[in-house]
Design an enzyme around this catalytic site. Structure first.
Site, PDB file in Angstrom:
ATOM      1  N   CYS A  44     -46.476   0.375 -58.890  1.00 35.52           N
ATOM      2  CA  CYS A  44     -47.515   0.450 -58.003  1.00 35.52           C
ATOM      3  C   CYS A  44     -47.182   0.656 -56.556  1.00 35.52           C
ATOM      4  O   CYS A  44     -47.032  -0.529 -55.938  1.00 35.52           O
ATOM      5  CB  CYS A  44     -48.529  -0.283 -58.415  1.00 35.52           C
ATOM      6  N   CYS A  52     -49.551  -1.023 -54.183  1.00 33.47           N
ATOM      7  CA  CYS A  52     -49.750  -2.606 -54.045  1.00 33.47           C
ATOM      8  C   CYS A  52     -48.355  -3.166 -53.337  1.00 33.47           C
ATOM      9  O   CYS A  52     -48.378  -4.145 -52.684  1.00 33.47           O
ATOM     10  CB  CYS A  52     -49.658  -3.113 -55.648  1.00 33.47           C
ATOM     11  N   ASP A  53     -47.072  -2.587 -53.494  1.00 33.26           N
ATOM     12  CA  ASP A  53     -46.084  -3.277 -53.112  1.00 33.26           C
ATOM     13  C   ASP A  53     -45.631  -2.407 -51.944  1.00 33.26           C
ATOM     14  O   ASP A  53     -44.399  -2.982 -51.257  1.00 33.26           O
ATOM     15  CB  ASP A  53     -44.943  -3.389 -54.070  1.00 33.26           C
TER      16      ASP A  53
END
Ligand SMILES: Cc1cc2nc3c(=O)[nH]c(=O)nc-3n(C[C@H](O)[C@H](O)[C@H](O)COP(=O)(O)OP(=O)(O)OC[C@H]3O[C@@H](n4cnc5c(N)ncnc54)[C@H](O)[C@@H]3O)c2cc1C
Length: 328
Positions: A130, A133-134
């Site tokens: 993802c 997210c990161d």
């Protein structure tokens, strides 16, 4: 015993929960998390009617708040098994067992893994699924996105906000993303596509330091220095919990009746991306969730496990013949 257990809170499950409440079914929604695949969307959603451009997190919050405003019973639990118990079902999570007369599986799909050495070892230490997210963790660094579809390009576009350079690594001879996202990627001047590149392993010590791929044209193995690897090679249906009670097709999707949403087991229904549904989109998953509940409602009205859901649609209802009276 509940009338219905819905498993999954993606667009299909959340819409189903709203409809189940309106149909006055005593329902429990069991889910691992809210939003499903929408939560993995790297850029704004632009095709949900009435919303214009909306971030995935905002759309998820709207769905969740709607369900909560209707007092839908929700437990955040991972379902591990569904089995038959009498005329109903026993749904087991890692910590509890629940009984219901009917079950709707709306578990969607999970990311596919590359399955190469180093992938599992470096999850959270450079390997991710993802980018939203990161992505910010890779500010000023070189990263690879493995895959060549729209999702891979969208991830690369999101990463372009932070990373120094993004390599899109595609095993085939060409990428499959739509022309508009490919153009956007070109415009960033940070994204480079490497085609014919089959990833062999992910390298690193404490954190990822690179990937090794086989150049399918030259047959040579090549090392690419990157500190992050985002795997974007598609999704597989989360259908294993249903495999004892429902037939799965060769893609692992649950086979259901497309009119009644029922599987081969009476009382067990499926909706959304987990099922053998041709087009997979948010608005379609919502429609599936709604239609499945209307069908489940009919299932109960017709006597539950002893009854049957009618397969008649307006389109197949016999048309009354218009008989013209003879004039004298
Ligand atoms: C990166 C990405 C971008 C996309 N962009 C768009 C877009 O712009 N527009 C669009 O229309 N579509 C888009 N899609 C497709 C869309 O998101 C899906 O079609 C839709 O989310 C499917 O909904 P669903 O409810 O069937 O399943 P999912 O969204 O997959 O939800 C499944 C739910 O089930 C839960 N679950 C799974 N297994 C279990 C279990 N064992 N126990 C308990 N809970 C479980 C999950 O936690 C999740 O809540 C995108 C998909 C991806 C991956």
């Amino acid at each position: 015993m509940r009338d219905l257990i819905i498993i999954g809170a993606g667009p299909a499950g959340m819409t189903a929960a709203i409809y189940a409440k309106r149909e006055k079914l005593n329902t429990l929604l069991l889910t691992r998390e809210f939003g499903g695949q929408m939560a993995k969307k790297e850029v704004e959603i632009e095709n949900f009617p009435g919303m214009g451009r909306i971030s995935a997190q905002d759309l998820i919050a709207k769905f969740r708040d709607h369900a909560r405003s209707l007092d839908v019973d929700i437990e955040m639990e991972d379902v591990i098994k569904i089995s038959k118990k009498g005329s109903g079902f026993l749904v087991a999570t890692s910590s509890n067992k629940y009984e219901s007369k009917a079950v709707l599986i709306a578990t969607g799909a999970d990311p596919r893994f590359l399955g190469v050495p180093g992938e599992q070892e470096f999850v959270g230490r450079g390997v991710g699924y993802c980018a939203t997210c990161d992505g910010p963790l890779f500010s000023g660094r070189n990263v690879a996105v493995v895959g060549g579809g729209n999702t891979a390009f969208e991830s690369a576009l999101f990463l372009a906000k932070f990373a120094l350079k993004i390599y899109i690594v595609e095993a085939g001879s060409q990428v499959r993303a739509s022309a508009d996202v490919q153009d956007k990627a070109k415009d960033t001047k940070k994204i480079e596509v490497i085609a014919n590149a089959k990833v062999l392993r992910i390298l690193g010590e404490k954190f990822v330091t690179g990937i090794q791929y086989s150049d399918q044209k030259s047959g040579k193995n090549v090392l690419l220095d990157v500190e992050g690897v985002f795997v974007k090679i598609g999704y597989k249906p989360a259908s294993l919990i249903a495999k004892d009670l429902a037939d799965l097709n060769d893609l692992g999707e649950i086979i259901y009746d497309p009119v009644t949403y029922q599987t081969k087991t009476p009382g067990l229904f499926a909706a959304g991306d987990v099922s053998a549904l041709k087009y997979k989109q948010i608005v379609i998953a919502c429609g599936e969730g709604a239609k499945a509940i209307l069908s489940i409602s009919e299932y109960f009205r017709s006597g539950g496990s002893k009854g049957r859901v009618s397969k008649k649609t307006a389109a197949v209802r016999p048309v009354k013949k218009h008989v013209r009276k003879k004039s004298n």
